[in-house]
Design an enzyme around this catalytic site. Structure first.
Site, PDB file in Angstrom:
ATOM      1  N   SER A  38      55.195  43.594  45.602  1.00 39.71           N
ATOM      2  CA  SER A  38      56.193  44.674  45.510  1.00 39.71           C
ATOM      3  C   SER A  38      57.534  44.197  46.047  1.00 39.71           C
ATOM      4  CB  SER A  38      55.716  45.869  46.340  1.00 39.71           C
ATOM      5  OG  SER A  38      56.743  46.823  46.465  1.00 39.71           O
TER       6      SER A  38
ATOM      7  N   TYR B 293      52.648  49.931  53.974  1.00 45.73           N
ATOM      8  CA  TYR B 293      52.713  49.360  52.612  1.00 45.73           C
ATOM      9  C   TYR B 293      53.576  48.097  52.622  1.00 45.73           C
ATOM     10  CZ  TYR B 293      53.265  49.290  47.486  1.00 45.73           C
ATOM     11  OH  TYR B 293      53.269  48.926  46.152  1.00 45.73           O
TER      12      TYR B 293
HETATM   13  N1  NAP Z   1      54.327  51.872  40.631  1.00 49.68           N
HETATM   14  C1  NAP Z   1      55.211  51.237  41.397  1.00 49.68           C
HETATM   15  O1  NAP Z   1      56.355  51.692  41.581  1.00 49.68           O
HETATM   16  C2  NAP Z   1      54.827  49.938  42.040  1.00 49.68           C
HETATM   17  C3  NAP Z   1      55.858  49.177  42.608  1.00 49.68           C
HETATM   18  C4  NAP Z   1      55.542  47.960  43.215  1.00 49.68           C
HETATM   19  C5  NAP Z   1      54.231  47.531  43.247  1.00 49.68           C
HETATM   20  N2  NAP Z   1      53.238  48.301  42.699  1.00 49.68           N
HETATM   21  C6  NAP Z   1      51.868  47.800  42.786  1.00 49.68           C
HETATM   22  O2  NAP Z   1      51.300  47.763  41.499  1.00 49.68           O
HETATM   23  C7  NAP Z   1      49.879  47.804  41.617  1.00 49.68           C
HETATM   24  C8  NAP Z   1      49.345  48.787  40.591  1.00 49.68           C
HETATM   25  O3  NAP Z   1      49.825  50.084  40.920  1.00 49.68           O
HETATM   26  P1  NAP Z   1      50.254  51.156  39.818  1.00 49.68           P
HETATM   27  O4  NAP Z   1      51.662  51.483  40.080  1.00 49.68           O
HETATM   28  O5  NAP Z   1      49.834  50.748  38.474  1.00 49.68           O
HETATM   29  O6  NAP Z   1      49.423  52.407  40.365  1.00 49.68           O
HETATM   30  P2  NAP Z   1      48.206  53.246  39.763  1.00 49.68           P
HETATM   31  O7  NAP Z   1      48.540  53.719  38.395  1.00 49.68           O
HETATM   32  O8  NAP Z   1      47.894  54.248  40.814  1.00 49.68           O
HETATM   33  O9  NAP Z   1      47.041  52.184  39.646  1.00 49.68           O
HETATM   34  C9  NAP Z   1      46.371  51.684  40.771  1.00 49.68           C
HETATM   35  C10 NAP Z   1      45.084  51.024  40.312  1.00 49.68           C
HETATM   36  O10 NAP Z   1      44.395  50.553  41.475  1.00 49.68           O
HETATM   37  C11 NAP Z   1      43.052  51.033  41.419  1.00 49.68           C
HETATM   38  N3  NAP Z   1      42.522  51.254  42.753  1.00 49.68           N
HETATM   39  C12 NAP Z   1      43.058  51.987  43.746  1.00 49.68           C
HETATM   40  N4  NAP Z   1      42.250  51.996  44.809  1.00 49.68           N
HETATM   41  C13 NAP Z   1      41.170  51.239  44.477  1.00 49.68           C
HETATM   42  C14 NAP Z   1      39.969  50.862  45.160  1.00 49.68           C
HETATM   43  N5  NAP Z   1      39.726  51.260  46.418  1.00 49.68           N
HETATM   44  N6  NAP Z   1      39.072  50.091  44.512  1.00 49.68           N
HETATM   45  C15 NAP Z   1      39.306  49.688  43.223  1.00 49.68           C
HETATM   46  N7  NAP Z   1      40.417  50.001  42.538  1.00 49.68           N
HETATM   47  C16 NAP Z   1      41.331  50.773  43.161  1.00 49.68           C
HETATM   48  C17 NAP Z   1      43.145  52.339  40.640  1.00 49.68           C
HETATM   49  O11 NAP Z   1      41.926  52.590  39.991  1.00 49.68           O
HETATM   50  P3  NAP Z   1      40.883  53.765  40.393  1.00 49.68           P
HETATM   51  O12 NAP Z   1      41.660  54.968  40.791  1.00 49.68           O
HETATM   52  O13 NAP Z   1      40.066  53.903  39.158  1.00 49.68           O
HETATM   53  O14 NAP Z   1      40.114  53.183  41.502  1.00 49.68           O
HETATM   54  C18 NAP Z   1      44.183  52.001  39.591  1.00 49.68           C
HETATM   55  O15 NAP Z   1      43.586  51.369  38.490  1.00 49.68           O
HETATM   56  C19 NAP Z   1      49.589  48.180  43.071  1.00 49.68           C
HETATM   57  O16 NAP Z   1      49.193  47.040  43.781  1.00 49.68           O
HETATM   58  C20 NAP Z   1      50.931  48.689  43.576  1.00 49.68           C
HETATM   59  O17 NAP Z   1      51.092  48.501  44.967  1.00 49.68           O
HETATM   60  C21 NAP Z   1      53.516  49.487  42.080  1.00 49.68           C
END
Ligand code: NAP
Length: 260
Positions: free
Chosen positions: A149, A162
């Protein structure tokens, strides 16, 4: 969707494949003719939906493995890696994407619990799954891409834990890249700014507020889309990035430029 990369013969494991960036990335790998795709998350129904979208991109159902596991639970990384190797016999690419967000500060009375919760998923599970992947990646001269991130590079207010977890991931990327370079295993990360995914509402923030804030804090003047992160992930995982390792690639609409 155009498949500008080709992953023929490659087996790919994507954590957090049921939603957001991970789901989009899995669909892109399917479109790019990967040979096997393991989709990891807790929500089996949403993983099935992503699997169907991958099949729509031309990936046969028998080349898809769905594993519903809480990555932070005891033994989960081992069970996941065993299942992947049992089905596909090898691993070429590990995408460490699963993660959760949330607000925390030093004033938070639940700081300790929130630290344990976020660290066990964002850092510990990533580390353990990567450790188990390494022998297979050495055999295939494969690579790891971790989704970090902007918070790893610039301390975003009220996201103390975070920020810590993502900073740890960047050091993981750099350390592992140095350790594994002689084995021809590359290790990189992408560092997104605000991306339009369910992560924000899951962490208790209103979508409208997130979009408006993103419009103001990114020089490009908008929130990012999952596809824009996925394209960077596929680049780093591909042979087009064959001389790139230890890179932490910002995909943040220029946001880091505003963080001195
Ligand atoms: N969105 C942003 O603005 C942003 C910015 C910077 C970085 N990121 C990073 O991008 C990555 C993906 O996030 P996203 O934005 O796509 O969010 P998201 O739509 O909430 O997706 C998160 C994914 O992680 C899985 N997950 C969460 N807890 C888990 C657990 N305990 N065991 C297994 N799987 C788990 C969820 O699946 P289930 O719910 O099915 O478990 C989901 O598939 C993360 O690492 C996040 O920190 C996001």
């Amino acid at each position: 969707m155009s498949a500008s990369y080709c992953f023929e013969g490659r087996v790919v494991l994507v954590t957090g494949a049921s939603s957001g960036i991970g789901a989009e990335t899995a669909i892109h790998f399917a479109a790019a003719s990967c040979d096997g795709l393991a989709l990891i998350g807790r929500d089996k129904d949403r993983l099935e939906e992503v699997s169907i979208k991958c099949q729509t991109q031309g990936l046969a159902i028998e080349k898809i493995l769905i594993i519903s596991e809480d990555l932070a639970s005891d033994g989960a990384p081992g069970r996941i890696m065993d299942a992947v190797i049992q089905k596909f016999g090898k691993l070429n690419i590990l995408i460490n994407n699963a993660g959760q967000g949330g607000m925390t500060s030093l004033a938070d009375p639940e700081l300790s619990q929130k630290f344990d919760h976020l660290y066990s998923l964002n850092v510990r599970a990533t580390l353990l799954l990567s450790q188990l992947a390494v022998p297979h990646l050495i055999e295939t001269k494969g690579n790891i891409v971790t989704v970090s991130s902007i918070c790893a590079k610039a301390a975003v207010p009220n996201m103390l834990v975070y920020n810590l977890t993502k900073a740890a991931l960047d050091y993981f990327t750099e350390s592992a890249a140095r350790c594994l370079a002689t084995k021809q295993v590359r290790v990189n990360s992408v560092n997104p700014g605000s991306i339009a995914t369910p992560l924000h509402t899951r962490a208790g923030r209103e979508e409208k507020v997130v979009r408006e804030l993103a419009r103001r804090i990114h020089p490009l003047g908008r929130i990012g889309e999952s596809e824009e992160v996925s394209r960077a992930i596929l680049f780093l995982a591909s042979d087009h990035a064959s001389f790139t390792t230890g890179e932490t690639l910002s995909v943040d609409g220029g946001r880091f430029l505003l963080c001195p």
